[in-house]
Design an enzyme around this catalytic site. Structure first.
Site, PDB file in Angstrom:
ATOM      1  N   THR A   1      13.000   0.989   9.096  1.00  0.00           N
ATOM      2  CA  THR A   1      12.566   1.238  10.475  1.00  0.00           C
ATOM      3  C   THR A   1      12.644  -0.047  11.279  1.00  0.00           C
ATOM      4  O   THR A   1      12.531  -1.143  10.728  1.00  0.00           O
ATOM      5  CB  THR A   1      11.122   1.769  10.557  1.00  0.00           C
ATOM      6  OG1 THR A   1      10.258   0.766  10.062  1.00  0.00           O
ATOM      7  CG2 THR A   1      10.957   3.032   9.785  1.00  0.00           C
TER       8      THR A   1
ATOM      9  N   GLU B   1       9.933   7.791   9.768  1.00  0.00           N
ATOM     10  CA  GLU B   1       9.056   8.222   8.665  1.00  0.00           C
ATOM     11  C   GLU B   1       8.840   9.728   8.614  1.00  0.00           C
ATOM     12  O   GLU B   1       8.270  10.237   7.654  1.00  0.00           O
ATOM     13  CB  GLU B   1       7.666   7.558   8.811  1.00  0.00           C
ATOM     14  CG  GLU B   1       7.611   6.096   8.445  1.00  0.00           C
ATOM     15  CD  GLU B   1       7.804   5.186   9.645  1.00  0.00           C
ATOM     16  OE1 GLU B   1       8.467   5.624  10.609  1.00  0.00           O
ATOM     17  OE2 GLU B   1       7.316   4.044   9.620  1.00  0.00           O
TER      18      GLU B   1
HETATM   19  P1  AMP Z   1      11.798   5.330  15.275  1.00  0.00           P
HETATM   20  O1  AMP Z   1      11.166   5.440  13.928  1.00  0.00           O
HETATM   21  O2  AMP Z   1      12.502   4.036  15.489  1.00  0.00           O
HETATM   22  O3  AMP Z   1      12.620   6.521  15.576  1.00  0.00           O
HETATM   23  O4  AMP Z   1      10.654   5.291  16.342  1.00  0.00           O
HETATM   24  C1  AMP Z   1       9.695   6.296  16.393  1.00  0.00           C
HETATM   25  C2  AMP Z   1       8.790   6.053  17.558  1.00  0.00           C
HETATM   26  O5  AMP Z   1       9.524   6.204  18.778  1.00  0.00           O
HETATM   27  C3  AMP Z   1       7.658   7.016  17.664  1.00  0.00           C
HETATM   28  O6  AMP Z   1       6.564   6.660  16.837  1.00  0.00           O
HETATM   29  C4  AMP Z   1       7.321   6.923  19.128  1.00  0.00           C
HETATM   30  O7  AMP Z   1       6.541   5.782  19.399  1.00  0.00           O
HETATM   31  C5  AMP Z   1       8.686   6.751  19.761  1.00  0.00           C
HETATM   32  N1  AMP Z   1       9.198   8.057  20.187  1.00  0.00           N
HETATM   33  C6  AMP Z   1      10.059   8.863  19.555  1.00  0.00           C
HETATM   34  N2  AMP Z   1      10.309   9.961  20.283  1.00  0.00           N
HETATM   35  C7  AMP Z   1       9.566   9.862  21.405  1.00  0.00           C
HETATM   36  C8  AMP Z   1       9.364  10.689  22.557  1.00  0.00           C
HETATM   37  N3  AMP Z   1       9.997  11.839  22.717  1.00  0.00           N
HETATM   38  N4  AMP Z   1       8.511  10.242  23.491  1.00  0.00           N
HETATM   39  C9  AMP Z   1       7.869   9.059  23.368  1.00  0.00           C
HETATM   40  N5  AMP Z   1       8.016   8.245  22.313  1.00  0.00           N
HETATM   41  C10 AMP Z   1       8.860   8.639  21.341  1.00  0.00           C
END
Ligand code: AMP
Length: 542
Positions: free
Chosen positions: A185, A330
């Protein structure tokens, strides 16, 4: 008493085998590095993936070995996924936007034995290879005539490797909980952490993605898969597409508005999935050129919050439905989707939009709750905002290399680090991230909502909000703005613009203008960097 049903293990090789048997001719289109388009089918991908498995086994790769990939979305990348997963090796996708030091850390931490790469990444790998302790062979994902000179040790052309294999290979036959894919991540804080997917979690997520209340896709669809295969399991689409027989179109490295439009149009794509930035670029291109989207029905938007303007423009100008979704590496990654549920079907457009702009409702395999700092569950009233916890068969329970270090609480919940509300209809809305939280006078201020509101200012190119210490209120928001090229603005103009759009006590205590807002490797705003930059900044309200 046990049920009397067959013990058919949910392993990912069965997904491509199903495609080979039931819809071998559905197509997979890839844009190559030079912009040219190549076409193949699930039948061919199956045959080549099996030959690749055979070649890898001959070279000593075995069940549980990690093999790295750094590649754009293309058919060879898909063959590599299935070629590895088919016999139980672990496909470790790497994000090329990471800093070389992070790449070195991740590859060594994963212990990748082999490494597959697109030609665009040869210089990057050449620069770090001396410090990679486990990689023995580099596979260049190109045809023989494209094979470059390289200092990478034991470099082999993908097609030559394939020629070492044959059809005599056994796929599957291992437990469905066997590790399948590895994805670190984004490391905006500390070292990146490895999320280790299993065959079972990927299969369940692929089925979930296809469900009508999630992406809702079938064999009648053609999907432009923009979401990179190196980020968050490609939102499960590499599995969902062959599972349901959906044609797949892969954009390779070209994700600008014109290139995305060209593929949507020429391949008559009906669905697509990507982060908001991609859609902003496409919408700008469409506005400039006056082009329309006659084939596209729906787009899945996630990764960060979908701005209202994107959803409205798709609705009103192009007749394309936006499905806002939330997820994390995750969570495999789909955690929610904001489709119109029957309870809101008859609401007026604006009211319905306010639900569709939320992050949405979880599918069957995701349980979700919000809790306060003391871990008490908060009501699903759409107002109470708390830490978002999730649980389910496609949610991580530990990070790779720390298998005994559970990341769950005693009831098995994973804290997402997001802060959210859940309304009585079950729609979850992210209001902030706990690492970003601005707590002013004991109340949450949503930096995301503030950023989205400020972004509406005609001169704003990008906005970020961070909390700075304040003696009375504990923290107060600072608005950091990158202006559009050639534009000027004053802090006052932002105050004026925001008045009425946000609660009065949410008004930033100051507005500063910067040349460029910093981003992390996955393209998200780096709040960590901004907090460092503004560590000693004194708010005028102190
Ligand atoms: P990642 O693991 O890099 O995909 O990041 C995940 C994180 O991105 C989540 O815990 C959120 O903080 C943010 N995230 C993903 N989708 C959204 C969404 N539709 N709206 C706001 N934040 C999002």
């Amino acid at each position: 008493m046990l049920g009397m049903m067959q013990n058919w293990q949910l392993t990912c090789d069965k997904i491509l085998t199903h495609a080979k048997v039931n819809h071998p001719d559905r197509f997979v289109v890839s844009r190559q590095l030079d912009g040219s388009i190549t076409r193949t089918s699930y039948g061919e991908i199956y045959d080549r993936s099996r030959r690749l498995s055979s070649a890898l086994i001959k070279r000593g790769i075995k069940l549980g070995d990690r093999v790295g990939t750094m590649a754009w979305n293309n058919a060879r990348h898909m063959e590599t996924w299935y070629g590895l997963m088919g016999f139980g090796a672990i496909c470790h996708t790497l994000n090329p936007r990471l800093h070389p030091n992070q790449l070195k850390y991740i590859i060594n931490h994963a212990g990748d034995r082999m490494f597959f790469l697109d030609l665009s990444f040869v210089p990057l790998l050449e620069a770090v290879q001396a410090e990679l302790s486990s990689v023995q062979t580099y596979v260049l994902m190109c045809s023989r005539d494209q094979m470059p000179q390289t200092t990478l040790p034991n470099a082999v052309c993908f097609e030559d490797l394939l020629a070492e294999g044959d059809d005599d290979v056994v796929w599957g036959g291992f437990d469905e909980n066997t590790a399948c894919g590895l994805c670190y991540t984004s490391g905006t804080t500390g070292n990146p952490k490895g999320v280790l997917y299993s065959h079972r979690s990927n299969t369940l997520m692929a089925m979930t993605c296809a469900m009508p209340n999630m992406m809702g896709v079938s064999g009648t669809d053609t999907c432009l898969m923009v979401v990179p295969m190196f980020h968050a399991n490609a939102w499960a689409l590499t599995f969902t597409a062959p599972m349901v027989g959906m044609n797949l179109v892969m954009p390779g490295p070209m994700m600008d508005g014109a290139s995305i439009y060209q593929l949507l149009d020429s391949e008559k794509c009906t669905v697509s999935a990507a982060v908001p930035t991609i859609w902003l670029m496409l919408l700008n291109y469409l506005e400039e050129t006056g082009k329309k989207l006659p084939y596209l029905n729906e787009v899945l938007i996630g990764g960060s919050a979908c701005p209202r303007a994107i959803m409205e423009t798709f609705d009103k100008e192009y007749g394309v439905t936006v499905i806002h979704a939330w997820g994390m590496t995750e969570t495999s990654p789909l955690g929610t989707a904001a489709r119109v549920q029957p309870e809101i079907e008859d609401l007026p457009y604006e009211e319905q939009l306010s639900y569709r702009l939320k992050q949405g409702v979880p599918p069957y395999i995701v349980e979700m709750r919000i809790v306060d700092d003391a871990h008490n569950e908060l009501p699903k009233d759409g107002r109470s905002s708390g830490h978002l916890l999730v649980r389910g068969p496609a949610v991580s329970n530990a990070y790779f290399g720390a298998e005994n270090g559970s990341i769950l609480d005693e009831d098995g919940w994973f804290n997402t680090g997001d802060v959210a509300t859940i309304d009585p209809l079950g729609y979850m809305q992210i209001t902030d991230r706990s690492k970003d939280v601005i707590k002013s006078g004991g109340e949450w201020i949503s930096s995301i909502d503030l950023e989205n509101a400020a972004l509406g200012h005609p001169a704003a190119a990008e906005c970020a909000v961070i909390g700075l210490p304040h003696p009375k209120w504990d923290e107060r928001p600072l608005l950091i703005v990158q202006l559009k090229p050639g534009m000027e603005a004053t802090p006052e103009s932002f105050y004026e613009f925001l008045t009425g759009k946000i609660a009065r006590w949410w008004m930033p205590d100051d507005v500063v203008f910067v040349e460029a807002i910093p981003h992390g490797p996955t393209g998200k705003i780096s709040k960590l960097e901004l907090r460092k930059t503004f560590k000693d900044y004194k708010l005028p309200t102190i």
